[in-house]
Write a protein that holds these residues in place. Structure first.
Motif, PDB file in Angstrom:
ATOM      1  N   PHE A   1      44.788 -47.495 -11.608  1.00 48.82           N
ATOM      2  CA  PHE A   1      44.981 -47.307 -10.195  1.00 48.82           C
ATOM      3  C   PHE A   1      46.239 -48.124  -9.705  1.00 48.82           C
ATOM      4  CE2 PHE A   1      40.296 -46.833  -9.492  1.00 48.82           C
ATOM      5  CZ  PHE A   1      40.444 -45.391  -9.677  1.00 48.82           C
ATOM      6  N   GLU A   2      47.415 -47.788 -10.485  1.00 49.87           N
ATOM      7  CA  GLU A   2      48.644 -48.492 -10.154  1.00 49.87           C
ATOM      8  C   GLU A   2      49.218 -47.558  -8.742  1.00 49.87           C
ATOM      9  OE1 GLU A   2      53.112 -49.230 -12.191  1.00 49.87           O
ATOM     10  OE2 GLU A   2      51.368 -48.926 -13.481  1.00 49.87           O
ATOM     11  N   LEU A   3      49.739 -48.987  -8.029  1.00 47.11           N
ATOM     12  CA  LEU A   3      50.496 -48.080  -6.713  1.00 47.11           C
ATOM     13  C   LEU A   3      51.758 -47.940  -7.002  1.00 47.11           C
ATOM     14  CD1 LEU A   3      48.425 -51.151  -4.581  1.00 47.11           C
ATOM     15  CD2 LEU A   3      48.034 -48.580  -4.956  1.00 47.11           C
ATOM     16  N   PRO A   4      52.332 -47.298  -5.896  1.00 46.25           N
ATOM     17  CA  PRO A   4      53.835 -47.272  -5.946  1.00 46.25           C
ATOM     18  C   PRO A   4      54.623 -48.131  -6.344  1.00 46.25           C
ATOM     19  CG  PRO A   4      52.566 -45.760  -4.351  1.00 46.25           C
ATOM     20  CD  PRO A   4      51.700 -46.565  -4.750  1.00 46.25           C
TER      21      PRO A   4
ATOM     22  N   LYS B   1      40.093 -46.138  -2.305  1.00 44.62           N
ATOM     23  CA  LYS B   1      40.744 -45.560  -0.851  1.00 44.62           C
ATOM     24  C   LYS B   1      42.221 -45.983  -0.934  1.00 44.62           C
ATOM     25  CE  LYS B   1      36.472 -45.416   1.740  1.00 44.62           C
ATOM     26  NZ  LYS B   1      35.700 -45.820   2.743  1.00 44.62           N
ATOM     27  N   THR B   2      42.480 -47.324  -1.053  1.00 44.91           N
ATOM     28  CA  THR B   2      43.865 -47.596  -1.283  1.00 44.91           C
ATOM     29  C   THR B   2      44.698 -47.008  -2.089  1.00 44.91           C
ATOM     30  OG1 THR B   2      42.972 -50.155  -0.707  1.00 44.91           O
ATOM     31  CG2 THR B   2      45.224 -49.934  -1.570  1.00 44.91           C
TER      32      THR B   2
ATOM     33  N   LYS C   1      49.980 -40.978  -0.592  1.00 42.69           N
ATOM     34  CA  LYS C   1      49.925 -39.749   0.498  1.00 42.69           C
ATOM     35  C   LYS C   1      51.396 -39.574   0.750  1.00 42.69           C
ATOM     36  CE  LYS C   1      48.865 -40.949   4.604  1.00 42.69           C
ATOM     37  NZ  LYS C   1      48.279 -41.194   5.856  1.00 42.69           N
ATOM     38  N   VAL C   2      51.882 -38.388   0.811  1.00 41.12           N
ATOM     39  CA  VAL C   2      53.259 -38.055   1.027  1.00 41.12           C
ATOM     40  C   VAL C   2      53.112 -37.482   2.690  1.00 41.12           C
ATOM     41  CG1 VAL C   2      55.078 -36.297   0.723  1.00 41.12           C
ATOM     42  CG2 VAL C   2      53.646 -37.429  -1.257  1.00 41.12           C
TER      43      VAL C   2
ATOM     44  N   GLY D   1      31.244 -39.693   2.153  1.00 36.03           N
ATOM     45  CA  GLY D   1      30.498 -38.682   1.188  1.00 36.03           C
ATOM     46  C   GLY D   1      30.329 -39.470  -0.285  1.00 36.03           C
ATOM     47  N   ASN D   2      30.221 -38.424  -1.233  1.00 37.22           N
ATOM     48  CA  ASN D   2      30.175 -38.974  -2.624  1.00 37.22           C
ATOM     49  C   ASN D   2      31.454 -39.350  -3.107  1.00 37.22           C
ATOM     50  OD1 ASN D   2      28.299 -39.195  -4.429  1.00 37.22           O
ATOM     51  ND2 ASN D   2      28.068 -36.966  -4.911  1.00 37.22           N
ATOM     52  N   GLN D   3      31.760 -40.658  -3.514  1.00 35.10           N
ATOM     53  CA  GLN D   3      32.886 -41.303  -3.875  1.00 35.10           C
ATOM     54  C   GLN D   3      32.638 -41.718  -5.300  1.00 35.10           C
ATOM     55  OE1 GLN D   3      35.031 -43.784  -1.202  1.00 35.10           O
ATOM     56  NE2 GLN D   3      33.861 -42.997   0.473  1.00 35.10           N
TER      57      GLN D   3
END
Length: 117
Positions: A79-82, A91-92, A98-99, A112-114
């Motif tokens: 889960f490496e961020l930009p 979620k983060t 997101k573009v 819901g189901n995560q």
């Protein structure tokens, strides 16, 4: 944009797959999911609601990034961020990639189901 073609077969609606670029890319319906399959092994399925699954062959090991993760067997860096930092929060992670598309509204967050891999 190309769409899957629907036809009547024995009084029932059926979906026909679509082949693009001489069969290098196929778009088809698999049960309740739609799939894009390439001749080099990329497979993307979408449930038309919120879940997308991307699979690639093993020869892409260590060659993926961003939303696809690192594919390097090190689960702590998936889960490496930009900005290069790593988060444990899905979620983060999703919101960070997101573009912005002019004229399109996109809300952060899921319900819901995560799950995370």
């Amino acid at each position: 944009m190309n769409q899957l073609k629907t036809v009547m077969v024995n009084s029932k609606v059926a979906t026909i797959s679509l082949n693009l670029n001489d069969g290098q890319v196929e778009v088809l319906q698999e049960g309740f999911h739609y799939a894009i399959i390439t001749d080099f092994g990329l497979n993307v399925t979408y449930d038309m609601i919120y879940r997308v699954k991307v699979t690639v062959p093993g020869n892409y090991k260590g060659k993926t990034c961003n939303l696809c993760g690192s594919f390097n067997d090190i689960k702590t860096d998936e889960f490496e961020l930009p900005d290069g930092n790593v988060t444990k929060d899905i979620k983060t992670f999703g919101a960070a990639w997101k573009v912005v598309v002019p004229g399109v509204v996109c809300k952060d967050g899921c319900s819901g189901n995560q799950f995370a891999y």
